[in-house]
Design an enzyme around this catalytic site. Structure first.
Site, short mmCIF file in Angstrom:
data_model
loop_
_atom_site.label_atom_id
_atom_site.label_comp_id
_atom_site.label_asym_id
_atom_site.label_seq_id
_atom_site.Cartn_x
_atom_site.Cartn_y
_atom_site.Cartn_z
N SER A 199 0.83 -1.20 0.00
CA SER A 199 0.00 0.00 0.00
C SER A 199 0.88 1.27 0.00
CB SER A 199 -0.97 -0.04 1.18
OG SER A 199 -2.01 0.88 1.02
N GLU B 295 -9.27 -3.57 -6.90
CA GLU B 295 -8.68 -2.47 -6.11
C GLU B 295 -8.77 -1.16 -6.86
OE1 GLU B 295 -5.07 -2.93 -3.90
OE2 GLU B 295 -4.74 -4.92 -4.73
N HIS C 70 -7.40 -5.42 -1.68
CA HIS C 70 -6.21 -4.71 -1.24
C HIS C 70 -5.39 -5.55 -0.24
CE1 HIS C 70 -3.77 -1.18 -0.77
NE2 HIS C 70 -3.99 -1.10 0.52
#
Length: 295
Positions: free
Chosen positions: A142, A236, A266
């Site tokens: 991320s 995502e 995610h």
């Protein structure tokens, strides 16, 4: 076809997520959520410090094998090595490397480029310990995935020895949040939304340019970087970030492997203990990265 477990995970996420409108409460809620993730209790988790940065070391690979420098997610405003230790350990095991994960400074208390500075400092400290760059992999998920790419760009700019490879899971690498999948994948993504990411970006940038190449490394010159592996799910809103990384790295002549996993959400790797695709992605990453570690 996605596993049945995935549907259960998505339903649970849609039932309630972490709200960062109050950053302190959001941080506490995220840590509480991550506390439910298992960590391999057969490993040692040791706290220490490198270059003035708090780090967590995990013996996820043989001593002397090298190191995986792992940069956790959390939109630059939350997350910790404590919360992510289970995921970090599993990735280290897949690579066969001990893990070193910094608790880099978070925004808004320490805005951009504090996180990049901390990552570079810890990498230099690993070199100073005598670990060859050819035996180091930098990885992250991320925001930590975007930070992985930004760190590689900064290392190259500073003329430092580059690691064997970079590994990015569901990276957030465009803080303008302008990729088309922010909208086209919004209905499919159960955990992220554009408004929340823009809030994290605002806190991290503190008025600085969101297009800066170390804040949004999709805008950097990606030539001369080590081989890159990018894994992202098709469900995502950050899918577009990964596609941009692959396009621009490939255009610059950098070896890049982009894996788009159908229906995955995610950082689905976090659910390796219950989601078959999570374990499969970790195994695939291990195969790619081990092949690039120098002797």
């Amino acid at each position: 076809m996605a596993s049945e477990v995935l549907a259960e995970l998505v339903a649970a996420m849609r039932a309630g997520g972490v709200d960062f409108s109050d950053i302190q409460k959001g941080r506490a809620d995220l840590e509480a959520l991550l506390a439910g993730m298992p960590a391999d209790e057969g490993l040692a988790y040791e706290r220490g410090e490198l270059a003035g940065v708090p780090v967590l070391r995990i013996n996820s690979g043989p001593s002397g094998a090298g190191a995986m420098l792992y940069l956790h997610g959390g939109a630059y405003i939350a997350g910790s090595t404590q919360g992510y230790r289970g995921l970090i350990a599993e990735i280290g095991k897949a690579l066969g490397l001990p893990a070193v994960a910094p608790d880099y400074r978070l925004a808004p208390e320490a805005p951009f480029p504090a996180a990049v500075e901390d990552a570079v400092a810890v990498y230099q400290a690993l070199l100073d310990e005598g670990i060859p760059a050819s035996r180091i992999v930098i990885a992250g998920d991320s925001a930590g995935g975007g930070l992985t790419l930004a760190t590689l760009v900064k290392l190259r700019a500073e003329g430092m020895p580059l690691p064997a490879a970079g590994f990015m899971i569901s990276p957030w690498a465009d803080l303008t949040c302008s990729v088309a999948t922010m909208e086209s994948k919004a209905a499919e993504d159960p955990s992220l939304d554009r408004a929340g990411l823009l809030g994290g970006a605002a806190a991290y940038l503190a008025g600085q340019d969101p297009a800066h190449p170390l804040a949004s490394p999709v805008n950097a010159d990606l030539a001369g970087l080590p081989p890159l592996l990018v894994q992202v799910g098709s469900a995502e809103i950050l899918l577009g970030d990964s596609m941009l990384i692959a396009e621009r790295a490939g255009h610059a002549g950098t070896h890049v492997q982009l894996e788009v996993w159908p229906d995955m959400i995610h950082v689905w790797h976090s659910f390796h203990f219950m989601l078959p695709e999570g374990r499969q992605a970790l195994d695939a990453a291990g195969t790619f990265l081990r092949a690039r570690l120098g002797a």
